[in-house]
Design a protein around this motif. Structure first.
Motif, PDB file in Angstrom:
ATOM      1  N   MET A 178       0.809  -1.218   0.000  1.00 45.56           N
ATOM      2  CA  MET A 178       0.000   0.000   0.000  1.00 45.56           C
ATOM      3  C   MET A 178       0.844   1.271   0.000  1.00 45.56           C
ATOM      4  O   MET A 178       2.077   1.228  -0.017  1.00 45.56           O
ATOM      5  N   ALA A 179       0.165   2.411   0.018  1.00 43.60           N
ATOM      6  CA  ALA A 179       0.794   3.713  -0.154  1.00 43.60           C
ATOM      7  C   ALA A 179       1.840   3.996   0.919  1.00 43.60           C
ATOM      8  O   ALA A 179       1.673   3.644   2.084  1.00 43.60           O
ATOM      9  N   LYS A 180       2.932   4.646   0.494  1.00 40.86           N
ATOM     10  CA  LYS A 180       3.997   5.162   1.372  1.00 40.86           C
ATOM     11  C   LYS A 180       4.762   4.078   2.120  1.00 40.86           C
ATOM     12  O   LYS A 180       5.480   4.366   3.082  1.00 40.86           O
ATOM     13  N   THR A 181       4.635   2.844   1.683  1.00 39.93           N
ATOM     14  CA  THR A 181       5.407   1.752   2.286  1.00 39.93           C
ATOM     15  C   THR A 181       6.862   1.841   1.838  1.00 39.93           C
ATOM     16  O   THR A 181       7.155   2.271   0.722  1.00 39.93           O
ATOM     17  N   VAL A 182       7.770   1.409   2.721  1.00 43.85           N
ATOM     18  CA  VAL A 182       9.191   1.315   2.377  1.00 43.85           C
ATOM     19  C   VAL A 182       9.644  -0.119   2.610  1.00 43.85           C
ATOM     20  O   VAL A 182       9.490  -0.660   3.709  1.00 43.85           O
ATOM     21  N   ILE A 183      10.189  -0.735   1.562  1.00 45.07           N
ATOM     22  CA  ILE A 183      10.769  -2.073   1.660  1.00 45.07           C
ATOM     23  C   ILE A 183      12.212  -1.966   1.190  1.00 45.07           C
ATOM     24  O   ILE A 183      12.473  -1.664   0.020  1.00 45.07           O
ATOM     25  N   ASN A 184      13.156  -2.181   2.112  1.00 43.45           N
ATOM     26  CA  ASN A 184      14.556  -1.923   1.809  1.00 43.45           C
ATOM     27  C   ASN A 184      15.304  -3.152   1.299  1.00 43.45           C
ATOM     28  O   ASN A 184      14.727  -4.217   1.114  1.00 43.45           O
ATOM     29  N   ALA A 185      16.608  -2.988   1.096  1.00 48.40           N
ATOM     30  CA  ALA A 185      17.431  -3.919   0.332  1.00 48.40           C
ATOM     31  C   ALA A 185      17.466  -5.319   0.919  1.00 48.40           C
ATOM     32  O   ALA A 185      17.490  -5.504   2.142  1.00 48.40           O
ATOM     33  N   CYS A 186      17.476  -6.279   0.021  1.00 47.09           N
ATOM     34  CA  CYS A 186      17.677  -7.691   0.354  1.00 47.09           C
ATOM     35  C   CYS A 186      16.597  -8.248   1.269  1.00 47.09           C
ATOM     36  O   CYS A 186      16.833  -9.199   2.034  1.00 47.09           O
ATOM     37  N   THR A 187      15.415  -7.676   1.195  1.00 49.01           N
ATOM     38  CA  THR A 187      14.261  -8.180   1.942  1.00 49.01           C
ATOM     39  C   THR A 187      13.433  -9.089   1.040  1.00 49.01           C
ATOM     40  O   THR A 187      13.295  -8.825  -0.159  1.00 49.01           O
ATOM     41  N   THR A 188      12.883 -10.132   1.623  1.00 55.86           N
ATOM     42  CA  THR A 188      12.033 -11.071   0.896  1.00 55.86           C
ATOM     43  C   THR A 188      10.645 -11.073   1.526  1.00 55.86           C
ATOM     44  O   THR A 188      10.507 -11.347   2.724  1.00 55.86           O
ATOM     45  N   ILE A 189       9.639 -10.761   0.717  1.00 50.69           N
ATOM     46  CA  ILE A 189       8.242 -10.774   1.150  1.00 50.69           C
ATOM     47  C   ILE A 189       7.581 -11.981   0.491  1.00 50.69           C
ATOM     48  O   ILE A 189       7.682 -12.169  -0.727  1.00 50.69           O
ATOM     49  N   GLY A 190       6.870 -12.778   1.273  1.00 50.52           N
ATOM     50  CA  GLY A 190       6.240 -13.980   0.744  1.00 50.52           C
ATOM     51  C   GLY A 190       5.017 -13.705  -0.115  1.00 50.52           C
ATOM     52  O   GLY A 190       4.734 -12.559  -0.477  1.00 50.52           O
ATOM     53  N   GLU A 191       4.291 -14.758  -0.420  1.00 50.48           N
ATOM     54  CA  GLU A 191       3.095 -14.662  -1.256  1.00 50.48           C
ATOM     55  C   GLU A 191       1.872 -14.295  -0.416  1.00 50.48           C
ATOM     56  O   GLU A 191       1.771 -14.660   0.756  1.00 50.48           O
ATOM     57  N   HIS A 192       0.955 -13.548  -1.032  1.00 48.35           N
ATOM     58  CA  HIS A 192      -0.352 -13.209  -0.450  1.00 48.35           C
ATOM     59  C   HIS A 192      -0.228 -12.456   0.877  1.00 48.35           C
ATOM     60  O   HIS A 192      -1.013 -12.660   1.795  1.00 48.35           O
TER      61      HIS A 192
END
Length: 199
Positions: free
Chosen positions: A100-114
């Motif tokens: 969603m809006a204004k989120t920050v996801i930084n380097a070498c991070t892994t986000i799963g499915e769903h």
């Protein structure tokens, strides 16, 4: 794109899609209580529905229900990232996830499915989030945090670096997590403490 789930969370997912010019053609729901969400028609889902070649996103906020529906659908799942989100090119995000809006996801991070990465959340470098995780608005995960499948991190919660959070846990709103959390725990307060454990 097709959505499944005509809840309030669906409205946020539609907003993400509109921000990047992705057209939502229809919304399906098992038991629709409305005929449209944000002017997009809602239809009752039929178990023998064969669908189309379009991608799907399950727009259900509850992690357990989202998993159940995802397993039932077994469709071609898409990915929605709001145009104002800041995503490192060194990170990866699984299918079916909404950012969603204004989120920050930084380097070498892994986000799963769903997963749901909600408005203004910060996920620092080297974090690993399992499938069906929900990170609520303005929650912050410091570097190297590991979050197990199905965990819900509440609004404004903070997790210190290198913390391991188990599967299907609940981190309460505003909690500060300073040590590892086992599977199924419910954490509240500052510093965070376990108040109960779910089966």
């Amino acid at each position: 794109m097709i959505l499944f789930g005509a809840s309030g969370h669906c409205k946020s997912v539609i907003d993400i899609a509109e921000s990047i010019g992705e057209k939502i053609s229809i919304i399906y729901d098992d038991n629709p209580s409305v005929e449209a969400v944000c002017h997009i028609p809602v239809q009752k889902f039929l178990t023998d529905f064969r669908g189309t070649n379009e991608t799907w996103v399950v727009s259900i906020g509850n992690n357990k229900n989202r998993k159940k529906v995802t397993e039932k659908l077994a469709k071609n799942f898409g990915l929605l990232i709001h145009r104002t989100a800041t995503i490192s090119s060194w990170s990866s995000i699984g299918d079916g996830t909404v950012v969603m809006a204004k989120t920050v996801i930084n380097a070498c991070t892994t986000i799963g499915e769903h997963c749901i990465i909600n408005s203004g959340a910060v996920i620092e470098h080297d974090c690993k989030l399992g499938d069906f995780v929900h990170v609520s608005p303005n929650a912050s995960l410091a570097g190297g945090v590991i979050v197990g499948e199905g965990t819900h991190i509440g609004i404004g919660a903070s997790v210190l670096p290198e913390i391991n959070i188990g599967k299907w846990t609940t981190i309460g709103a505003g909690a500060v997590v300073i040590k590892d959390v086992p599977d199924g725990a419910v954490i509240v307060g500052n510093p965070g403490r376990i108040i109960k454990t779910n089966g």
